[in-house]
Write a protein that holds these residues in place. Structure first.
Motif, PDB file in Angstrom:
ATOM      1  N   VAL A 247     -34.417  37.082  68.292  1.00  0.00           N
ATOM      2  CA  VAL A 247     -35.628  37.909  68.161  1.00  0.00           C
ATOM      3  C   VAL A 247     -36.901  37.089  68.071  1.00  0.00           C
ATOM      4  N   GLY A 248     -36.820  35.779  67.891  1.00  0.00           N
ATOM      5  CA  GLY A 248     -38.006  34.951  67.798  1.00  0.00           C
ATOM      6  C   GLY A 248     -38.409  34.672  66.357  1.00  0.00           C
ATOM      7  N   ALA A 249     -39.188  33.613  66.180  1.00  0.00           N
ATOM      8  CA  ALA A 249     -39.540  33.153  64.842  1.00  0.00           C
ATOM      9  C   ALA A 249     -40.470  34.127  64.125  1.00  0.00           C
ATOM     10  N   GLY A 250     -41.450  34.682  64.847  1.00  0.00           N
ATOM     11  CA  GLY A 250     -42.425  35.558  64.211  1.00  0.00           C
ATOM     12  C   GLY A 250     -41.812  36.824  63.653  1.00  0.00           C
ATOM     13  N   ARG A 251     -41.024  37.508  64.462  1.00  0.00           N
ATOM     14  CA  ARG A 251     -40.416  38.758  63.994  1.00  0.00           C
ATOM     15  C   ARG A 251     -39.340  38.503  62.944  1.00  0.00           C
ATOM     16  N   ALA A 252     -38.659  37.362  63.043  1.00  0.00           N
ATOM     17  CA  ALA A 252     -37.676  37.034  62.011  1.00  0.00           C
ATOM     18  C   ALA A 252     -38.359  36.847  60.663  1.00  0.00           C
ATOM     19  N   ALA A 253     -39.522  36.196  60.661  1.00  0.00           N
ATOM     20  CA  ALA A 253     -40.240  35.970  59.408  1.00  0.00           C
ATOM     21  C   ALA A 253     -40.688  37.277  58.770  1.00  0.00           C
ATOM     22  N   MET A 254     -40.953  38.304  59.585  1.00  0.00           N
ATOM     23  CA  MET A 254     -41.373  39.596  59.039  1.00  0.00           C
ATOM     24  C   MET A 254     -40.310  40.185  58.117  1.00  0.00           C
ATOM     25  N   VAL A 255     -39.057  39.921  58.405  1.00  0.00           N
ATOM     26  CA  VAL A 255     -37.971  40.477  57.598  1.00  0.00           C
ATOM     27  C   VAL A 255     -38.016  39.919  56.173  1.00  0.00           C
ATOM     28  N   MET A 256     -38.648  38.756  55.999  1.00  0.00           N
ATOM     29  CA  MET A 256     -38.778  38.181  54.664  1.00  0.00           C
ATOM     30  C   MET A 256     -39.538  39.098  53.707  1.00  0.00           C
ATOM     31  N   TYR A 257     -40.332  40.026  54.260  1.00  0.00           N
ATOM     32  CA  TYR A 257     -41.062  40.963  53.407  1.00  0.00           C
ATOM     33  C   TYR A 257     -40.106  41.848  52.603  1.00  0.00           C
ATOM     34  N   LEU A 258     -38.854  41.916  53.036  1.00  0.00           N
ATOM     35  CA  LEU A 258     -37.886  42.745  52.307  1.00  0.00           C
ATOM     36  C   LEU A 258     -37.323  42.050  51.070  1.00  0.00           C
ATOM     37  N   MET A 259     -37.585  40.763  50.926  1.00  0.00           N
ATOM     38  CA  MET A 259     -37.003  40.044  49.797  1.00  0.00           C
ATOM     39  C   MET A 259     -37.388  40.647  48.440  1.00  0.00           C
ATOM     40  N   PRO A 260     -38.667  40.992  48.197  1.00  0.00           N
ATOM     41  CA  PRO A 260     -38.975  41.617  46.903  1.00  0.00           C
ATOM     42  C   PRO A 260     -38.266  42.946  46.698  1.00  0.00           C
ATOM     43  N   VAL A 261     -38.063  43.702  47.768  1.00  0.00           N
ATOM     44  CA  VAL A 261     -37.347  44.974  47.651  1.00  0.00           C
ATOM     45  C   VAL A 261     -35.905  44.714  47.228  1.00  0.00           C
ATOM     46  N   PHE A 262     -35.256  43.772  47.902  1.00  0.00           N
ATOM     47  CA  PHE A 262     -33.882  43.439  47.550  1.00  0.00           C
ATOM     48  C   PHE A 262     -33.796  42.857  46.144  1.00  0.00           C
TER      49      PHE A 262
END
Length: 299
Positions: A247-262
């Motif tokens: 998926v590429g580096a940029g979109r992969a990094a977006m998933v990091m926003y879920l870390m506080p939720v988890f």
């Protein structure tokens, strides 16, 4: 979303879930296990578990790995030796909310770096989605109070965590940039990076051992190292490396926003901390931002 992107995003989500638990372990055991001891023995155990399964693959793909040359130790330094060692060190002197706040620099750093290093400048909807997700993340980590956010002051641990984030952003970008040189199975690549990363941690671990000593071999300490070795190392890194390639580096990094939720969910399940209104509102904004940033039909 293509057939290949679905499993790739699933791998990224699993990786972030495992790393959320890793952050909790780092903070929960900061008084019991010195940071570089946790990092070193985590990778010793993970390498020992993985190597029997990838040794043959490493030999089979030795020509490709040899051709990758100096790129492999650079990746090992960023992704194996640096990020978690710095994260565990940061957890010694700053609160979890500060770590989460500094970690929000990752998607922005990766998006901008992807433009310069990879020529992957995001579309307008990706910037908009990132802004929505960032707003949700700020709302979440400030617990719905802007006064809480404004009163945060950078401590030594915050600056160390910033270095960790920059190291991981560079690892993610280089993994994508050098993908054509890394045409080996994900587990083989992970095994090689572990083997190269351990010697890089060793001198810093020995220095720490001489200064503050080791840790007690209690069941809880061993369980913490076991979790970081199996889930935060093997499971997470395979999912992340595969996802970045697809998926590429940029979109992969977006998933990091879920870390506080988890992290909030894990805290609720494991520590009995009830989810509050700001968790739900912040989480909803984060999911909405991710959806806007990753849907290919919206430009």
């Amino acid at each position: 979303m293509s057939a290949r992107q679905g499993p790739a995003f699933a791998g990224l989500l699993i990786a972030v879930l495992c790393w959320s638990g890793n952050a909790l372990v780092g903070r929960a055991f900061h008084d019991s296990i010195p940071p570089l001891s946790l990092s070193f023995w985590r990778w010793v155990l993970a390498t020992s578990l993985l190597l029997p399964f990838v040794a043959k693959g490493i030999w089979t793909h030795r020509a490709t790995l040899r051709a990758a040359g100096w790129r492999l130790p650079v990746l090992a330094a960023m992704g194996i030796a640096s990020y978690n060692s710095l994260l565990y060190t940061a957890a010694q002197s700053t609160e979890a909310i500060n770590l989460t706040l500094v970690n929000t620099c990752l998607p922005l750093a990766t998006f901008i770096g992807a433009g310069f290093l990879l020529g992957e400048w995001p579309l307008r909807r990706a910037w908009f989605g990132m802004a929505v997700a960032a707003g949700g993340l700020l709302y979440l980590i400030s617990r719905g109070s802007w006064q809480t956010f404004a009163s945060l002051s950078f401590q030594r641990g915050d600056l160390i965590m910033l270095l960790a984030v920059l190291a991981w952003a560079l690892y993610t970008l280089l993994l994508r940039r050098w993908a054509r040189h890394l045409l080996v199975p994900p587990l083989v690549l992970l095994g090689v990076l572990m083997l190269l990363g351990l010697p890089l941690i060793l001198p810093f671990y020995l220095l720490e051992l001489g200064r503050v000593g080791g840790f007690a071999l209690t069941p809880s300490n061993l369980a913490a190292i076991g979790y970081t070795a199996v889930f935060a190392s093997l499971v997470a890194y395979v999912g992340w490396n595969h996802g970045v390639k697809i998926v590429g580096a940029g979109r992969a990094a977006m998933v990091m926003y879920l870390m506080p939720v988890f992290t909030a969910l894990l805290g609720w399940v494991l520590l009995g901390e009830a989810l509050r209104t700001f968790h739900w509102i912040g989480g909803a904004l984060i999911f909405a931002g991710l959806l806007l940033a990753t849907r290919p039909s919206f430009r």
